[in-house]
Every structure is written in structure tokens, then in C-alpha cells.
Design a protein around this motif. Sequence first.
Motif, mmCIF file in Angstrom:
data_model
loop_
_atom_site.group_PDB
_atom_site.id
_atom_site.type_symbol
_atom_site.label_atom_id
_atom_site.label_comp_id
_atom_site.label_asym_id
_atom_site.label_seq_id
_atom_site.Cartn_x
_atom_site.Cartn_y
_atom_site.Cartn_z
ATOM 1 N N HIS A 71 0.850 -1.197 0.000
ATOM 2 C CA HIS A 71 0.000 0.000 0.000
ATOM 3 C C HIS A 71 0.886 1.246 0.000
ATOM 4 N N HIS A 76 -2.719 5.923 -0.322
ATOM 5 C CA HIS A 76 -3.298 4.610 -0.025
ATOM 6 C C HIS A 76 -3.681 3.759 -1.242
ATOM 7 N N LEU A 499 -2.118 4.082 7.273
ATOM 8 C CA LEU A 499 -2.440 2.858 6.511
ATOM 9 C C LEU A 499 -2.914 1.746 7.444
#
Length: 511
Positions: A71, A76, A499
Motif C-alpha cells: 500500500h 493509499h 495505513l
Amino acid sequence: MAQDQSKPSGPDLVQGIALAELQDGRMLAGHAAGEQVLLVRLGTEVFAVGAHCTHYHGPLVDGLVVGDTVHCPWHHACFDLHTGEALHAPALSPVACWSVEQRDSKIFVRDKRAQPEAKLRGKPAGAAPEKIVVVGGGAAGFAAVEMLRREQYQGSIVMLSNDDAAPIDRPNLSKDYLAGNAPEDWVPLRPESFYSENGIDLRLKASVTGINARSRQVALANGSNVPYDRLLLATGAEPVRLSIPGADQPHVRTLRSLADCRAIIELAKTARRTVVLGASFIGLEVAAALRARDIEIHVVAPEKRPMERILGPQMGDFVRALHEEHGVVFHLEDMVVAIDGRRATLKSGGVLEADLVVVGVGVRPRVALAEQAGLTLDRGVVVNPFLETSIAGIYAAGDIARWPDPYSGEIIRVEHWVVAERQGQTAALNMLGHSEQFTAVPFFWSQHYDIPINYVGHAEKWDELSIDGDIAAKDCLLRYKRDGRVLAVASIFRDVESLQAEVMMERDAAT
Ligand SMILES: Cc1cc2nc3c(=O)[nH]c(=O)nc-3n(C[C@H](O)[C@H](O)[C@H](O)COP(=O)(O)OP(=O)(O)OC[C@H]3O[C@@H](n4cnc5c(N)ncnc54)[C@H](O)[C@@H]3O)c2cc1C
Ligand code: FES
């Protein structure tokens, strides 16, 4: 977007590194034949993929590995380590993949592989529709048509947009492009040739005026009709316009389209002072971008603190101080009540001279078409978890859609780029007959000078706000909680934690 012109850094992976240098689940950035490569070890397997995100070139090594995906730390996006496929927007293009050889307890990066095929999702239920029509050439509409072709849909795609520009990177309009730091060729999401090469019938300046759900046709302003088997409505939102005297003058502008942005840039070339109405995301990003053009900026807004309603008082004070450090002058708890030529009159009685006025006081979802078609509305177009509206075969995505958000348990509508793109992708799959629920946790980012603010989740109201780190030091993570549960997280330079929060919320929503 930007190409990788940085010099190769890290170890030469063609020469190899010791396997022991790369622990299980960890990443390492190096280079191979002049290109930056990211190595990721998962158990005994080692993957080598492009080291930079295909969205804005974020360094994937600073991101997060989740299962067999990586990611991006900045906005993102998520990439499949096996195929390089961009699984989650905002990246839409894959990262490159290399072969890896393990020999004598060393890892060597070998040849770049032909881009692997994306993994198949399984056969959709029923026959594929013959004709898909997408109304809207923005984030959701574009992501949908891109996904339809990525999924090897062979039928006809007609994309109708009343804009005169092909799909663009809208967030850039209040950031680098407006600031003069990005050339205009960064703005289109794809070159013009993309549409013809992929058999997408993109019709610009094509205003859809009606939907006949019974005969399955959309009507255009030019009198023609376009038939569909599946229809996606992705008409976005439009800026709220002021109804004060003088708001219709040519130097008073709103910002949504490329044409709007070009008009502001033209005025900015000679403007010495700009008044920005509104102290939320668009208004303050415009303020920051125009400061880069050395224009004096005055921000007028009724609230006590910028962005307080969404980010809380502490972050609001920080944002204000950040802009003041860059020379922005705030007139808070005030309003412009009239604009007479260059003179903007404040409710408090003062007058501000302005060569340019930018109005950033919010947007309204464009739901006229949905309303005319008889779709269920509730401050937006109501959709089910599959993004289908109250009429079968008609889907809605992006700024107009109000959907059941599994993490918050609420029915919500947001105005975020990444959400619009991800919804466009999910709607595309469901139009093909898959049954994918939209489960992504909302995410947005906002950029002020060199400071990015990332936000995961959705908290319209909270009863507790906890702050990790130091906002003033630009190193912080804020948690917005209700009844002890984290609803949303805002952060500055805490990308991995942001994240992790997203992954945690998605897992929580899935249970
Ligand atoms: C300047 C700016 C900066 C932004 N920055 C950020 C950011 O940093 N981060 C973030 O998360 N979000 C940001 N946003 C919000 C984000 O751009 C939107 O949430 C996103 O574009 C919504 O996508 P959409 O597809 O729903 O609508 P849009 O992108 O607005 O697209 C709607 C499309 O529908 C077309 N259309 C509308 N009505 C009709 C009709 N009747 N017939 C034919 N076509 C029609 C329009 O022309 C347009 O092409 C920003 C928005 C703006 C304006
Ligand atoms: S740079 Fe990776 S998601 Fe934007």
C-alpha cells in the motif's frame, strides 16, 4: 504524472543481496538496470516490483505490506505483488514486475517481466450486458470505464460528459497545477488516444437531460438518445454559488473544472490580491496555491477556526497558523456581503480590495437527473451495498452516492477523490454481473504548502479526540472517537499508522 528521474539509489539488486538482509514481511528499495525496484519478502518468496507508486510517484518502501499487496504511503493506493496490478485507486496503472532468483542464500533481480495479466475475479453471474453507458467524465466515471476494459469487457461503452475536457486529475486543480508547479499535460488522467484505443466512445460537451428507465435510454440535450443495458450515474457535485450582489462579475470564480482553473490562472497572472471565500479544503488549498504565485491572500469565512468541523479545534488552529506563516490573512467569523467591482464588503463593515475572488463555500451533489428518473434520493442518490440505485440496472458512484458504510454503520455520502474512483470500480464490476459490496473505508488527503493531511474513516460527530505526537511539529495522529470507538484518523507524516488504521477499520467492518 511525474516520471522517475531520480538517480538509482540503494543496493544494485542485479549484483544481489544476502537473503538475511531482507526479513520476512519487510521491504527494501534498490535498483536494477537503472530502474528503482522494491523487494518484498513473504516467507520464502521474494517479489520485485517498481519502487514508486503509479499515482504521484510515492515511495512504496515507506508504505505497508498487507498480505500479498503493498500500500502506498501517500494516498493509499494498493498493488498486487504477484501481478503489479493497481488493486485500489487512486493508482490505476500497474507497477512493473521483475523476476527474482534465489541462489546461495542471495537474492538477485533478473529480467523485467512482461506485465503479468491481472488475476481473474471469477465468472460473473449471467450474460455480460451489451451496452454500458456512463454519465459523467470525472473520478468515478473514468475509474469505471477503465475497470470495465481492464476486466476485458467486450461490449460497447459510451461515456457522456458535459465538460469540454476529457477526464482530469481534479485534485491537482487546487494544488500543483494552480500553483504553477505542474504543467498542463499532468492534468488529464489519460492521453486522448486512450479512449479510442480502448473502444471507449467518450463524448464531451454531451449534456444528459433525461433518463427513461423503462425504455433504457438516456436523452441528450442535442435531442439524441443513447440506449443502455446498464447505466452508471457519476455526475459529481457542483460548487455552491453565492447569491450576494456582485457575485456574477467575471473576476468572481468557483473551481471545479479545468476551464474554471484556467480562468483563475489567467486572472492570477495580473492579480495582486485575492479574496478567498471559505476556509475549508478547496478554499485553503487555493490560498496555498496562489501564495506560490506571490499573490496577497485574504480568506473570509464565517467559522471560528478553519476546518474545525471536520478536523477539530487543534488541527484547525494548526492549519490557520500554517497559512499565516505563509502570509495568508484570515477574516474569520465574518462574511462578504457584496462585491462591487474590486471592493468586497464584509459583514463586519470592512472593505477588502480584490482583483480576484475565489468562492469555495461547498458543493451540492448533481442529482437532477436521478430525481427526474425517479430514483430514491436522500441528500444524494441512495444506493445499496452494491452501489445499485432503487431502479435495477442503474448504478450511482462518487459525490452523488449515499451508501451504507460498513465501518461506521451509517448511510453516508462524501466528496473524496479516492472514494469516487473506488466506487466507480466497484460499480463497473457489478454492472458486469459480479456481486462486490463497496466496503472501502473512506479516505481523503489535502495538501497545504508542503504539508499533507491524510484522513481515514468518517466522523461526522465525535465525543473524544486523542492526539498522538505533536501537531505543531507536523508529526501527529488524531483519533476521532465516539463511545470509545475510533471512527476516523487524521495524520500528518504518520503514513504507516494511517495505513494501519485503514486496514484495521476494513477488517473490523468485515467481521
Ligand atoms: C479543485 C478540487 C480539488 C479537490 N481535491 C481533492 C483532494 O485533494 N482529495 C480528495 O479526496 N478530493 C478532492 N476533491 C474532490 C474530488 O475531486 C471529488 O470528490 C471527485 O472528483 C468526485 O468524483 P465524481 O466522479 O463523483 O464527480 P466529478 O469528478 O465532479 O465528475 C462529474 C462529471 O459528471 C459530468 N456531468 C455532470 N452532470 C452531467 C450531465 N447532466 N450530463 C453529462 N455529464 C455530466 C461532469 O462534467 C463531470 O465530468 C477536489 C475537488 C476539487 C473541485
Ligand atoms: S502517490 Fe501513491 S497513492 Fe498517490
